[in-house]
Scaffold this motif. Structure first.
Motif, PDB file in Angstrom:
ATOM      1  N   THR A   1       9.870  48.695  65.704  1.00 39.08           N
ATOM      2  CA  THR A   1       8.977  48.488  66.837  1.00 39.08           C
ATOM      3  C   THR A   1       9.462  47.348  67.718  1.00 39.08           C
ATOM      4  O   THR A   1      10.012  46.355  67.232  1.00 39.08           O
ATOM      5  CB  THR A   1       7.552  48.176  66.334  1.00 39.08           C
ATOM      6  N   ALA A   2       9.239  47.498  69.024  1.00 41.80           N
ATOM      7  CA  ALA A   2       9.554  46.426  69.966  1.00 41.80           C
ATOM      8  C   ALA A   2       8.577  45.267  69.787  1.00 41.80           C
ATOM      9  O   ALA A   2       7.517  45.414  69.167  1.00 41.80           O
ATOM     10  CB  ALA A   2       9.485  46.953  71.399  1.00 41.80           C
ATOM     11  N   ARG A   3       8.960  44.128  70.317  1.00 45.78           N
ATOM     12  CA  ARG A   3       8.037  42.992  70.334  1.00 45.78           C
ATOM     13  C   ARG A   3       6.955  43.287  71.358  1.00 45.78           C
ATOM     14  O   ARG A   3       7.255  43.596  72.520  1.00 45.78           O
ATOM     15  CB  ARG A   3       8.791  41.712  70.710  1.00 45.78           C
ATOM     16  N   VAL A   4       5.699  43.213  70.944  1.00 49.39           N
ATOM     17  CA  VAL A   4       4.582  43.575  71.827  1.00 49.39           C
ATOM     18  C   VAL A   4       3.859  42.306  72.266  1.00 49.39           C
ATOM     19  O   VAL A   4       3.443  41.483  71.439  1.00 49.39           O
ATOM     20  CB  VAL A   4       3.593  44.524  71.120  1.00 49.39           C
ATOM     21  N   LEU A   5       3.707  42.154  73.588  1.00 40.64           N
ATOM     22  CA  LEU A   5       2.977  41.036  74.174  1.00 40.64           C
ATOM     23  C   LEU A   5       1.829  41.596  74.995  1.00 40.64           C
ATOM     24  O   LEU A   5       1.973  42.627  75.671  1.00 40.64           O
ATOM     25  CB  LEU A   5       3.880  40.202  75.087  1.00 40.64           C
ATOM     26  N   ALA A   6       0.697  40.929  74.952  1.00 37.52           N
ATOM     27  CA  ALA A   6      -0.461  41.356  75.742  1.00 37.52           C
ATOM     28  C   ALA A   6      -1.054  40.150  76.424  1.00 37.52           C
ATOM     29  O   ALA A   6      -1.139  39.063  75.847  1.00 37.52           O
ATOM     30  CB  ALA A   6      -1.504  42.029  74.848  1.00 37.52           C
ATOM     31  N   LEU A   7      -1.462  40.301  77.658  1.00 37.68           N
ATOM     32  CA  LEU A   7      -2.029  39.213  78.431  1.00 37.68           C
ATOM     33  C   LEU A   7      -2.796  39.803  79.590  1.00 37.68           C
ATOM     34  O   LEU A   7      -2.615  40.963  79.946  1.00 37.68           O
ATOM     35  CB  LEU A   7      -0.932  38.281  78.946  1.00 37.68           C
ATOM     36  N   SER A   8      -3.661  39.019  80.172  1.00 33.96           N
ATOM     37  CA  SER A   8      -4.452  39.514  81.295  1.00 33.96           C
ATOM     38  C   SER A   8      -3.681  39.344  82.586  1.00 33.96           C
ATOM     39  O   SER A   8      -2.738  38.558  82.673  1.00 33.96           O
ATOM     40  CB  SER A   8      -5.782  38.747  81.374  1.00 33.96           C
ATOM     41  N   ALA A   9      -4.085  40.064  83.600  1.00 41.56           N
ATOM     42  CA  ALA A   9      -3.399  39.998  84.892  1.00 41.56           C
ATOM     43  C   ALA A   9      -3.549  38.625  85.547  1.00 41.56           C
ATOM     44  O   ALA A   9      -2.787  38.272  86.431  1.00 41.56           O
ATOM     45  CB  ALA A   9      -3.941  41.081  85.819  1.00 41.56           C
ATOM     46  N   GLU A  10      -4.539  37.840  85.103  1.00 46.31           N
ATOM     47  CA  GLU A  10      -4.752  36.519  85.683  1.00 46.31           C
ATOM     48  C   GLU A  10      -3.899  35.449  85.006  1.00 46.31           C
ATOM     49  O   GLU A  10      -3.914  34.291  85.401  1.00 46.31           O
ATOM     50  CB  GLU A  10      -6.229  36.127  85.566  1.00 46.31           C
ATOM     51  N   ASP A  11      -3.171  35.810  83.958  1.00 45.52           N
ATOM     52  CA  ASP A  11      -2.356  34.851  83.225  1.00 45.52           C
ATOM     53  C   ASP A  11      -1.073  34.609  84.012  1.00 45.52           C
ATOM     54  O   ASP A  11      -0.126  35.378  83.931  1.00 45.52           O
ATOM     55  CB  ASP A  11      -2.038  35.411  81.831  1.00 45.52           C
ATOM     56  N   ARG A  12      -1.024  33.529  84.799  1.00 42.93           N
ATOM     57  CA  ARG A  12       0.125  33.232  85.663  1.00 42.93           C
ATOM     58  C   ARG A  12       0.844  31.995  85.132  1.00 42.93           C
ATOM     59  O   ARG A  12       0.765  30.903  85.681  1.00 42.93           O
ATOM     60  CB  ARG A  12      -0.331  32.970  87.100  1.00 42.93           C
TER      61      ARG A  12
END
Length: 646
Positions: free
Chosen positions: A309-320
């Motif tokens: 599996t690839a490394r999976v990252l999750a974040l919100s669109a507001e995370d700048r």
């Protein structure tokens, strides 16, 4: 074939001596019914009849080619009963239209011997697979296969078919679309030669009928195809496979709307054949087979899953986290996602950006109240074209002075940004890097290795040689916020399909989901645990009374038509009615009706416990019989286990 519920039964006719030899069970015939000639099938020959009236004579045998056998008739009858349809409607799906010239061609040679069974070592990644494969030649094992990320699933399925064919039994493999079929055919052709045929609508009627006849005559016994191939008349059927059963392409648009997965379950039971329902994700319907003990899991161990599996990252669109980068802001990409794309491009690897819509800005809303912006002429959704021109996506009418019907606002905002606009923005952010778009009528099958930006819509992602260096999922809320029971399930399925195209984390691959990491669908992808997600979904649907924990049917039509149908329906004591509710503006007339349809479409849902599903189907059929007998002609659609229930 009459197609009317109150006439859905066999009728007896006399056969004269001249037709005695050619009138064999399974052939196409013409008979006179109620003063007119109709087409039909000769299902059986008997010496006596229980009909007390006068029998008519068989008009003629259209063709001496037997296209039906008792096994296929039994499957079609069971499917009609399961979906509250008629046998004639199912037979139209199962048997292609006749092509007389093709029938007169010299029959093909008998199927050649299958090549040696290929190496099955790759299946050892799934601990239960060896015992499953051992049972294939003579048994009827049933399994739900959870393929790992990056798995060469066409080769794995071809290997199962080879084991079955080597034992002298036939196999059917159903996939959602032509792209999947092409991949599967490339693998199977060298293994099976002329024993293997493909059945798909794109072949045309002549080629499709020729191949179907080859299967019926026993010249081919490995069938690859799309939806209707699940009915292929394979002799001594030993294996049925349905790949990616959650794909919308497998939803049959013609009455009685049977799903290939359910047809495969029925056929596996009746014909004692093995069954595999496979995919990169898992539907609740497939998981229900495992939860009930009817099928078993084919899973890889967690060490193998993590390694692939690839490394999976999750974040919100507001995370700048790199908010100072104007290019990242213009492309709507959070900083970490933008960095992952840059690293992949620097490593001379392609990067995939997945957007939920094609076009430029395909969905608009009022900037003040966020109500969907709709056309004043036809109520269709408004879109923003290149050049900042607003037009209707249904009728094409230009909207030069938008005014919100809810609050009177005159400004619009984008709900989603399409593939075209995204590609334009990424072209500025990644100057000098080739851009490929895939979606709609222009779908790219593959992209070469090397630095490249690929912008694709769901289901149109091209395969990258060697895998993508990174994949970024944008505007994920558009998938999760749909008013649909399967929204989360479909999102997980799509995200895992994209993730499986990315190189493993050990090879530097990254999958970035622009969404809140705390959401259950996002967590399922982070853990790469589609089975756990499907199990939780099934449990929640059981608590709430949603399919597949219950059997549900929808009845769509005009208000008076739906009300009359429900009044004629005698539900089991456990039955529950929900509605009526109006369907969204723009819903078309019920499929299968040639009548003009005016006015709003309403829907009533009928729900019963799973154990009473057959009683519900019988009640729906009885109501259809009453409706036909009373000559009620208003268009109506009755669907058991509809793919969408809102």
């Amino acid at each position: 074939m009459l197609g009317l519920a109150h006439l859905d039964r066999e009728f007896d006719y006399l056969i004269d001596e001249q037709q005695d030899e050619v009138a064999t069970p399974g052939v196409r015939v013409r008979v006179r019914f109620s003063g007119r000639l109709i087409d039909g099938f000769l299902l059986d020959r008997v010496d006596e009849t229980d009909h007390t009236g006068r029998l008519g004579w068989l008009e003629r045998v259209v063709s001496g080619e037997p296209v039906l056998d008792p096994a296929l008739i039994g499957v079609c009858r069971a499917v009609a009963d399961r979906y509250a349809g008629t046998l004639s409607d199912v037979l139209r799906l199962a048997v292609p239209p006749r092509h007389a010239r093709t029938e007169k061609e010299d029959p093909p040679n008998a199927a050649s011997a299958v090549a040696a069974v290929p190496d099955l070592t790759a299946w050892q990644a799934y601990p239960a697979a060896p015992s499953f494969i051992d049972l294939l030649p003579a048994g009827n094992p049933r399994a739900v296969w959870q393929a790992t990320a990056g798995e060469d699933w066409p080769t794995r399925l071809a290997e199962l078919a080879a084991v079955t064919a080597a034992a002298g039994r036939g196999a059917i493999i159903v996939v959602p679309d032509q792209r999947d079929l092409d991949r599967l055919e490339r693998v199977c052709a060298p293994l099976f030669g002329d024993r293997c045929v493909t059945l798909a609508a794109g072949l045309g009627p002549t080629a499709r009928y020729r191949r179907w006849l080859a299967v019926r005559r026993g010249a081919a016994d490995v069938v690859l195809g799309t939806r209707s191939a699940i009915f292929a008349p394979v002799h001594d059927l030993g294996l049925l496979v349905v790949w990616d059963d959650g794909d919308d392409s497998l939803n049959e648009p013609r009455a009685p709307y049977p799903h290939p997965r359910e047809v495969a379950v029925i056929r596996s039971h009746q014909q004692r054949s093995a069954l595999v329902v496979g995919g990169l994700a898992r539907t609740t319907e497939a998981h229900a087979l495992v939860a009930a003990g009817w099928a078993h899991d084919l899973l890889a161990d967690r060490t193998t899953v993590r390694a692939r599996t690839a490394r999976v990252l999750a974040l919100s669109a507001e995370d700048r986290r790199v908010a100072g980068d104007p290019l990242a802001r213009s492309a709507r990409i959070p900083g970490i996602a933008f960095d992952a794309a840059r690293r992949a491009v620097a490593a001379d690897r392609p990067v995939l950006f997945s957007v939920p819509r094609r076009g430029y800005v395909p969905s608009l809303a009022c900037a003040r109240c966020r109500a969907h912006a709709r056309c004043r002429a036809c109520h269709g959704p408004l879109q923003l074209d290149v050049g900042d021109q607003i037009s209707c996506r249904w009728c094409g009418r230009a909207e030069r002075a938008f005014r919100c019907a809810e609050c009177g606002g005159s400004q619009v905002r984008a709900l989603t940004t399409g593939a075209g606009r995204t590609a334009e923005e990424l072209g500025r952010a990644f100057a000098g890097v080739p851009i490929t778009t895939s979606g709609g009528a222009n779908i790219a099958a593959t992209v070469p290795d090397g630095a490249r930006i690929v912008v694709a819509t769901p289901g149109a992602e091209p395969i990258a040689d060697g895998g993508y260096g990174a994949a970024i999922l944008l505007d994920t809320w558009a998938q999760l916020d749909r008013a649909d029971l399967r929204a989360a399930e479909d999102a997980v399925r799509h995200w895992m399909a994209v993730g499986s195209m990315v190189r493993s984390h050990t090879d530097g691959g990254s999958l970035v989901i622009v969404a809140d990491a705390g959401l259950a669908p996002v967590q399922a992808v982070i853990r790469w645990d589609p089975v756990g997600f499907a199990d939780e979904e099934l449990n929640q649907r059981g608590e709430l009374g949603f399919p597949p924990a219950v059997t549900m049917a929808s009845v769509d039509g005009a208000r008076d038509t739906v009300s009359a149908f429900v009044d004629a329906m005698v539900l089991p004591p456990t039955g529950e009615l929900l509605g009526p509710v109006p369907l969204p503006v723009g819903v078309r007339p019920p499929a299968g009706s040639g009548d003009a349809f005016d006015g709003a479409v309403e829907r009533i849902l009928v729900r019963v416990p799973r154990r009473d599903g057959r009683q519900l189907s019988a009640a729906l059929t009885a109501a259809q019989v009453h409706r036909n007998a009373q000559h009620e002609t208003g268009p109506i659609r009755v669907q058991v286990d509809p793919p969408t229930i809102g």
